[in-house]
Design a protein around this motif. Structure first.
Motif, PDB file in Angstrom:
ATOM      1  N   SER A  76       0.857  -1.173   0.000  1.00 45.11           N
ATOM      2  CA  SER A  76       0.000   0.000   0.000  1.00 45.11           C
ATOM      3  C   SER A  76       0.895   1.226   0.000  1.00 45.11           C
ATOM      4  O   SER A  76       2.113   1.131   0.222  1.00 45.11           O
ATOM      5  CB  SER A  76      -0.902   0.009   1.242  1.00 45.11           C
ATOM      6  OG  SER A  76      -0.115   0.156   2.420  1.00 45.11           O
ATOM      7  N   LEU A  77       0.295   2.391  -0.237  1.00 46.51           N
ATOM      8  CA  LEU A  77       1.076   3.628  -0.153  1.00 46.51           C
ATOM      9  C   LEU A  77       1.692   3.805   1.225  1.00 46.51           C
ATOM     10  O   LEU A  77       2.820   4.287   1.366  1.00 46.51           O
ATOM     11  CB  LEU A  77       0.185   4.824  -0.479  1.00 46.51           C
ATOM     12  CG  LEU A  77       0.109   5.286  -1.933  1.00 46.51           C
ATOM     13  CD1 LEU A  77      -0.819   6.481  -2.044  1.00 46.51           C
ATOM     14  CD2 LEU A  77       1.485   5.627  -2.489  1.00 46.51           C
ATOM     15  N   LEU A 121       2.387   7.391  -7.477  1.00 50.02           N
ATOM     16  CA  LEU A 121       0.983   7.327  -7.833  1.00 50.02           C
ATOM     17  C   LEU A 121       0.721   8.289  -8.977  1.00 50.02           C
ATOM     18  O   LEU A 121       1.085   9.464  -8.903  1.00 50.02           O
ATOM     19  CB  LEU A 121       0.115   7.701  -6.616  1.00 50.02           C
ATOM     20  CG  LEU A 121      -1.379   7.342  -6.658  1.00 50.02           C
ATOM     21  CD1 LEU A 121      -1.953   7.347  -5.253  1.00 50.02           C
ATOM     22  CD2 LEU A 121      -2.177   8.306  -7.522  1.00 50.02           C
ATOM     23  N   TRP A 132       1.372   2.885  -8.440  1.00 50.93           N
ATOM     24  CA  TRP A 132      -0.085   2.876  -8.341  1.00 50.93           C
ATOM     25  C   TRP A 132      -0.621   3.810  -9.413  1.00 50.93           C
ATOM     26  O   TRP A 132      -0.114   4.929  -9.590  1.00 50.93           O
ATOM     27  CB  TRP A 132      -0.559   3.343  -6.956  1.00 50.93           C
ATOM     28  CG  TRP A 132      -0.410   2.308  -5.902  1.00 50.93           C
ATOM     29  CD1 TRP A 132      -1.326   1.364  -5.527  1.00 50.93           C
ATOM     30  CD2 TRP A 132       0.737   2.092  -5.064  1.00 50.93           C
ATOM     31  NE1 TRP A 132      -0.816   0.575  -4.512  1.00 50.93           N
ATOM     32  CE2 TRP A 132       0.452   1.000  -4.212  1.00 50.93           C
ATOM     33  CE3 TRP A 132       1.985   2.711  -4.943  1.00 50.93           C
ATOM     34  CZ2 TRP A 132       1.339   0.522  -3.265  1.00 50.93           C
ATOM     35  CZ3 TRP A 132       2.882   2.235  -4.025  1.00 50.93           C
ATOM     36  CH2 TRP A 132       2.565   1.156  -3.187  1.00 50.93           C
ATOM     37  N   CYS A 171      -1.531   9.179   3.644  1.00 45.00           N
ATOM     38  CA  CYS A 171      -1.487   8.087   2.663  1.00 45.00           C
ATOM     39  C   CYS A 171      -2.897   7.650   2.280  1.00 45.00           C
ATOM     40  O   CYS A 171      -3.202   7.418   1.098  1.00 45.00           O
ATOM     41  CB  CYS A 171      -0.700   6.906   3.223  1.00 45.00           C
ATOM     42  SG  CYS A 171       1.089   7.137   3.265  1.00 45.00           S
ATOM     43  N   SER A 184      -4.432   8.064  -1.521  1.00 42.79           N
ATOM     44  CA  SER A 184      -4.924   6.898  -2.250  1.00 42.79           C
ATOM     45  C   SER A 184      -6.391   7.041  -2.622  1.00 42.79           C
ATOM     46  O   SER A 184      -6.800   6.753  -3.754  1.00 42.79           O
ATOM     47  CB  SER A 184      -4.705   5.645  -1.398  1.00 42.79           C
ATOM     48  OG  SER A 184      -5.123   4.492  -2.085  1.00 42.79           O
ATOM     49  N   ALA A 212      -6.361   5.076  -6.304  1.00 41.27           N
ATOM     50  CA  ALA A 212      -5.129   4.351  -6.611  1.00 41.27           C
ATOM     51  C   ALA A 212      -5.372   2.856  -6.820  1.00 41.27           C
ATOM     52  O   ALA A 212      -6.084   2.220  -6.050  1.00 41.27           O
ATOM     53  CB  ALA A 212      -4.119   4.546  -5.479  1.00 41.27           C
TER      54      ALA A 212
END
Length: 421
Positions: free
Chosen positions: A117-118, A173, A261, A384, A388, A393
């Motif tokens: 994940s971010l 991203l 992403w 984050c 997202s 994302a």
């Protein structure tokens, strides 16, 4: 080209082992050699593939790992080398050379081989300050203070005199785009086709290339000297970087960006209803967010830890960029015809600046058990999540990132050769 099965980014050590195995498997066509050492004494490895047929003295140099937080380039370099050994047509009269990791010291500090994940990506985030980045250092430092990684890279360019240098980069991203030091006609078509097939958005308003000429979607040409757009949002002069060192030998450099992403917002060509108002809002948010980080930074010290010292240098560098950027956004601002993609790209750029500074500072505070760490941890996690969610994302598998970069590198060379005929 078959997609890679790997689901993680290889480390510099793993890249070297894989390249050694490839050279041992193809001793007549591949050679691994050391082109220099890093500041910490790590080897800088170059994998070279010999040309086929009658030589023309032509060379291509592919540079991976110039930014520690953009780890896909090494995997792409290996994938390209494997393809060129099995399908040698692009090697006709041309040698191919791969600098597997231009900054192994930085890569050791950015420890995210398989981010989920971010937030996971930012937990171990590191990006050196500009003067410590191999490609950017010549634009920020006098010649007698250049780091050994930069000297090794420029020596390699002087040796090979590449007709094409390709620097493999990535964004956390967003979408994919290509920056060129000279236009390469026809590149937009295969680049866009690859992105569409692999469901990777084309970043039409990349903040790194704000105001630059664009001969096709996602393709940006660095402006000629004297243009005000040349240094938008950056303290560096791009034309003093190692990207332009190849121009001494009539070479061209392409910088190929691919997202970890993806977000469809950066591919939206619709006109934005109020771009200048949006930029003022984004500048205000950037100023407020960076102030939150700066307040915590004031109470942090590195102590005897070299890693903490490196992280704090990067935090300070990032924070010093922000006032100038905010001033630019509230000054001339965006053109009145700016697209939604353009504003989305700048939105993402501003978010990542504050987030990166906070993430690197958090690493230092957490290691020291600092009382401010839990609060900063919540801030990083929240940013984050917001980043997202705002951009919708979606993860781009490592193999897909590699495939798109590989196709783009080969298409760039093919179009460059065609333009010379």
């Amino acid at each position: 080209m078959t997609l890679l099965r790997d689901t993680r980014y290889p480390t510099p050590h793993e890249l070297a082992l894989a390249a050694r195995a490839l050279a041992d498997e193809h001793p007549a066509h591949a050679r691994l050699r050391q082109a220099g050492t890093s500041r910490a004494g790590q080897p800088l490895w170059v994998l070279s593939l010999t040309p086929t047929g009658r030589g023309t003295g032509r060379n291509v140099l592919v540079v991976a790992g110039a930014h520690a937080n953009e780890p896909v380039g090494g995997a792409t370099a290996l994938a390209l080398a494997r393809r060129l050994l099995h399908d040698p047509a692009p090697r006709a009269g041309c040698g191919w050379h791969f600098l597997l990791c231009a900054d192994p010291d930085g890569a050791d500090l950015h420890r995210t081989p398989r981010p989920y994940s971010l937030l996971d990506y930012h937990r171990s985030f590191y990006r050196p300050p500009g003067p410590e980045q191999p490609e950017w250092a010549p634009s920020l430092l006098p010649p007698d203070r250049l780091p050994p990684e930069t000297l090794a890279l420029t020596a390699l360019i002087d040796e090979l005199r590449p007709v094409l240098q390709v620097s493999l980069h990535a964004t956390d991203l967003g979408g994919s785009w290509v920056q060129l030091t000279r236009d390469i006609p026809g590149l937009a078509e295969p680049f866009g086709k690859s992105a569409a097939e692999l469901r990777i958005p084309v970043e039409n308003g990349a903040s790194d290339a704000a105001g630059w000429p664009s001969p096709g979607p996602g393709i940006f040409v660095i402006p000629e000297p004297g243009s005000e757009a040349a240094g938008a949002f950056h303290p560096e002069d791009t034309r003093l970087s190692t990207w332009y060192h190849a121009h001494r030998y009539d070479g061209t450099t392409a910088i190929v960006e691919v997202p970890m992403w993806a977000s469809d917002l950066v591919d939206d060509p619709a006109p934005h209803p109020d771009p200048r108002g949006a930029l003022r809002m984004l500048a205000g948010r950037l100023t407020r967010d960076s102030a939150l980080v700066a307040r915590v930074r004031d109470g942090a010290t590195a102590g005897p830890d070299p890693a903490a010292e490196a992280l704090l240098r990067a935090v300070d560098w990032t924070l010093t960029l922000i006032p100038r950027i905010g001033a630019e956004w509230t000054g001339a601002g965006a053109p009145p015809e700016a697209t939604a993609a353009y504003i989305a790209g700048i939105d993402a750029f501003g978010r990542r600046l504050s987030l990166r500074a906070a993430a690197m500072l958090l690493r230092v505070l957490r290691a020291q058990g600092h009382p401010a760490a839990p609060g900063l941890d919540r801030l990083v996690a929240g940013w984050c999540e917001e980043f997202s969610a705002r951009f919708g994302a979606r993860w781009v598998p490592v193999a897909t990132q590699v495939e798109h970069q590989s196709r783009t590198v080969l298409a760039t060379y093919e179009r460059l050769v065609a333009a010379e005929r």
